[in-house]
Scaffold this motif. Sequence first.
Motif, PDB file in Angstrom:
ATOM      1  N   ALA A  67       0.885  -1.040   0.087  1.00 36.56           N
ATOM      2  CA  ALA A  67      -0.103   0.104  -0.307  1.00 36.56           C
ATOM      3  C   ALA A  67       1.147   1.378   0.171  1.00 36.56           C
ATOM      4  N   PHE A  68      -0.020   2.580  -0.298  1.00 29.63           N
ATOM      5  CA  PHE A  68       0.943   3.617  -0.749  1.00 29.63           C
ATOM      6  C   PHE A  68       0.253   5.222   0.413  1.00 29.63           C
ATOM      7  N   LEU A  69       0.654   5.961   1.171  1.00 27.27           N
ATOM      8  CA  LEU A  69       0.672   6.574   1.532  1.00 27.27           C
ATOM      9  C   LEU A  69       1.584   7.944   1.063  1.00 27.27           C
ATOM     10  N   MET A  70       0.757   8.640   0.441  1.00 24.57           N
ATOM     11  CA  MET A  70       2.170  10.077  -0.443  1.00 24.57           C
ATOM     12  C   MET A  70       0.670  11.130   0.575  1.00 24.57           C
ATOM     13  N   GLU A  71       2.391  12.323  -0.355  1.00 21.88           N
ATOM     14  CA  GLU A  71       1.616  13.287   0.199  1.00 21.88           C
ATOM     15  C   GLU A  71       1.005  14.017  -0.711  1.00 21.88           C
ATOM     16  N   GLU A  72       0.764  14.001  -2.042  1.00 21.48           N
ATOM     17  CA  GLU A  72      -0.383  14.514  -3.497  1.00 21.48           C
ATOM     18  C   GLU A  72      -0.714  13.601  -3.392  1.00 21.48           C
ATOM     19  N   SER A  73      -0.805  11.641  -3.478  1.00 22.41           N
ATOM     20  CA  SER A  73      -2.010  11.455  -4.132  1.00 22.41           C
ATOM     21  C   SER A  73      -3.143  11.063  -2.825  1.00 22.41           C
ATOM     22  N   GLY A  74      -2.082  10.791  -1.610  1.00 20.09           N
ATOM     23  CA  GLY A  74      -2.697  10.516  -1.066  1.00 20.09           C
ATOM     24  C   GLY A  74      -2.364   8.636  -0.215  1.00 20.09           C
ATOM     25  N   ALA A  75      -3.505   7.947   0.066  1.00 22.41           N
ATOM     26  CA  ALA A  75      -3.203   6.710   0.805  1.00 22.41           C
ATOM     27  C   ALA A  75      -4.464   5.764  -0.760  1.00 22.41           C
ATOM     28  N   SER A  76      -3.614   4.717  -1.013  1.00 26.26           N
ATOM     29  CA  SER A  76      -4.080   3.944  -1.997  1.00 26.26           C
ATOM     30  C   SER A  76      -3.487   1.979  -1.451  1.00 26.26           C
ATOM     31  N   GLY A  77      -3.953   1.787  -2.005  1.00 26.72           N
ATOM     32  CA  GLY A  77      -3.709  -0.448  -1.669  1.00 26.72           C
ATOM     33  C   GLY A  77      -4.562  -0.857   0.210  1.00 26.72           C
ATOM     34  N   GLY A  78      -5.985  -0.209  -0.403  1.00 30.02           N
ATOM     35  CA  GLY A  78      -6.530  -1.324   0.609  1.00 30.02           C
ATOM     36  C   GLY A  78      -5.948  -0.581   1.915  1.00 30.02           C
ATOM     37  N   ASP A  79      -7.155  -0.729   2.740  1.00 30.17           N
ATOM     38  CA  ASP A  79      -6.991  -0.244   5.032  1.00 30.17           C
ATOM     39  C   ASP A  79      -6.869  -1.580   5.177  1.00 30.17           C
ATOM     40  N   ASN A  80      -6.452  -2.959   4.918  1.00 25.74           N
ATOM     41  CA  ASN A  80      -5.658  -4.516   5.422  1.00 25.74           C
ATOM     42  C   ASN A  80      -4.508  -4.778   4.996  1.00 25.74           C
ATOM     43  N   TRP A  81      -2.999  -3.225   4.458  1.00 33.39           N
ATOM     44  CA  TRP A  81      -2.190  -3.557   4.551  1.00 33.39           C
ATOM     45  C   TRP A  81      -1.573  -4.186   5.501  1.00 33.39           C
ATOM     46  N   THR A  82      -0.377  -5.573   4.976  1.00 28.35           N
ATOM     47  CA  THR A  82       0.834  -5.583   6.014  1.00 28.35           C
ATOM     48  C   THR A  82       2.155  -4.688   5.436  1.00 28.35           C
ATOM     49  N   TRP A  83       2.077  -4.104   4.531  1.00 30.98           N
ATOM     50  CA  TRP A  83       3.204  -3.431   4.461  1.00 30.98           C
ATOM     51  C   TRP A  83       3.312  -1.477   3.918  1.00 30.98           C
ATOM     52  N   ARG A  84       3.520  -0.982   3.631  1.00 26.48           N
ATOM     53  CA  ARG A  84       3.007   0.169   3.419  1.00 26.48           C
ATOM     54  C   ARG A  84       4.275   1.372   3.003  1.00 26.48           C
ATOM     55  N   ALA A 104      14.433  17.393  -0.313  1.00 27.55           N
ATOM     56  CA  ALA A 104      15.172  16.222   0.169  1.00 27.55           C
ATOM     57  C   ALA A 104      13.753  14.783  -0.565  1.00 27.55           C
ATOM     58  N   ILE A 105      14.141  13.822  -0.438  1.00 30.46           N
ATOM     59  CA  ILE A 105      13.115  12.965  -0.820  1.00 30.46           C
ATOM     60  C   ILE A 105      13.390  11.681   0.010  1.00 30.46           C
ATOM     61  N   SER A 106      12.008  11.367   0.736  1.00 26.03           N
ATOM     62  CA  SER A 106      11.545  10.902   1.877  1.00 26.03           C
ATOM     63  C   SER A 106      10.480   9.276   1.712  1.00 26.03           C
ATOM     64  N   ILE A 107      11.459   8.502   1.789  1.00 24.71           N
ATOM     65  CA  ILE A 107      10.365   7.397   1.792  1.00 24.71           C
ATOM     66  C   ILE A 107      10.754   6.190   3.096  1.00 24.71           C
ATOM     67  N   ALA A 108       9.807   6.179   3.484  1.00 26.92           N
ATOM     68  CA  ALA A 108       9.807   5.059   4.901  1.00 26.92           C
ATOM     69  C   ALA A 108       8.976   3.565   4.350  1.00 26.92           C
ATOM     70  N   LEU A 109       9.255   2.450   4.937  1.00 31.11           N
ATOM     71  CA  LEU A 109       8.725   1.290   4.813  1.00 31.11           C
ATOM     72  C   LEU A 109       7.866   1.386   6.439  1.00 31.11           C
ATOM     73  N   GLU A 110       6.492   1.027   6.286  1.00 34.13           N
ATOM     74  CA  GLU A 110       5.805   1.062   7.420  1.00 34.13           C
ATOM     75  C   GLU A 110       5.457  -1.394   7.602  1.00 34.13           C
ATOM     76  N   ARG A 111       5.522  -1.800   8.616  1.00 34.82           N
ATOM     77  CA  ARG A 111       5.337  -2.996   8.827  1.00 34.82           C
ATOM     78  C   ARG A 111       3.478  -3.479  10.023  1.00 34.82           C
ATOM     79  N   ARG A 112       2.598  -3.605   9.170  1.00 31.90           N
ATOM     80  CA  ARG A 112       1.381  -3.810  10.086  1.00 31.90           C
ATOM     81  C   ARG A 112       1.686  -5.298  11.256  1.00 31.90           C
ATOM     82  N   LEU A 113       1.722  -5.134  12.175  1.00 28.67           N
ATOM     83  CA  LEU A 113       2.661  -6.533  12.845  1.00 28.67           C
ATOM     84  C   LEU A 113       0.808  -6.964  13.659  1.00 28.67           C
ATOM     85  N   PRO A 114       1.171  -8.732  13.945  1.00 25.64           N
ATOM     86  CA  PRO A 114      -0.295  -9.296  13.518  1.00 25.64           C
ATOM     87  C   PRO A 114      -0.994  -8.740  15.119  1.00 25.64           C
ATOM     88  N   ASP A 115      -0.001  -7.809  16.037  1.00 25.12           N
ATOM     89  CA  ASP A 115      -1.582  -7.501  16.883  1.00 25.12           C
ATOM     90  C   ASP A 115      -1.804  -6.630  16.271  1.00 25.12           C
TER      91      ASP A 115
END
Length: 275
Positions: A67-84, A104-115
Motif C-alpha cells: 500500500a501507499f501513503l503519499m503527500e500528493e495522491s494520499g492513501a491507496s492499496g486498501g485498509d488491510n495492508w501489511t506493508w505500506r 529531499a526525497i523521503s521514503i519509509a516502509l511501515e509494517r503492520r504487526l499481527p497485534d
Amino acid sequence: MAARLSAHLTIMANAAQKAAKQLLRDFSEVEQLQVSIKGPSDFVTQADIRAEATIKQELTKARPGYAFLMEESGASGGDNWTWRWVVDPLDGTTNFLHGMPHWAISIALERRLPDGTIEINAGLIYAPCTDEMFWAEKGSGAFVNERRLRVAARRDFSQAVFATGIPFAVTSPRQRLSFARTLSTLMPQVAGIRRFGAASLDLAWVAAGRFDGYWEIGVKPWDIAAGILIVREAGGYVTTPSGGDQIADDLVAANPTLHPKLLEAVADGVSAAGG
C-alpha cells in the motif's frame, strides 16, 4: 553502499535516485516550472507530481502488493495492508521553488504487526543536491552513504543547536502559540535555533549529530516517518511532546541527554496552547 542495503532499502534507493534525476533537472530551471498554489506557503509543482509518480511506479514494480501513503495522491492499496510505503517526493518544496538546495526525497516502509500495531521497518532520506543518502533499517543502525551515524554527544544545553519548523500563515492558532511559548523558553538557554524548511532533513541531521535536537507541532507523517527511524537507529530519542512513542503529528527528537529538557520545554508550550 549497495552491498550493505537490504532488498527493501535497495528498492527505496533506486526509486529515490531515479526521481532525483528529474528533480535536479527541474531545479536547474526552477524559474520555468509550472506552479499551482494549494494555499499560502503550500505549493505543488509539476516537478513534485512527476517525482511522486516515478517513485510510486518504481516501488509498485518491485513490490506490487504494498500500500501507499503519499503527500500528493494520499492513501491507496486498501485498509488491510501489511506493508505500506510512506512517501514525500519533495520535502522542502518552498526551498526548491526559491532555488535553495535544501530539499529531499523521503521514503519509509511501515509494517503492520499481527497485534495491529504499526512499526517503521525502513527509512531513507535522499538529498540530491549534496548526494547524501541517509538510511536505516529497524535494528540495523543508521547510515549516511557508507558512514555510520550517531547522534551528537553534547550534554550542555547552552552548547546545543536545535531545529524546528516555524508556523506560517495557514497554521492553527494552537500551533503558533505553542511555538511562541517553546521558543521563548529555549532561546535564552541554547546556542542556536534553526529553521531550514525540510522536516526530513532536520531529522536526518539530528541523526548525523549536526543538530542536537528538533521539534515541530503539526507535521505530516510523510515528512517524518523515515527520519523517526533514522534518528532512533542513530541512538536518539523521538517521542510525542507527552513522551509517547506513537507519533502522529507532533514530535520531539534529540540525543538521550538533551531530550528530557527539550521535551519539557515543548510540552510546556503545547500545554500553554491548550494542547
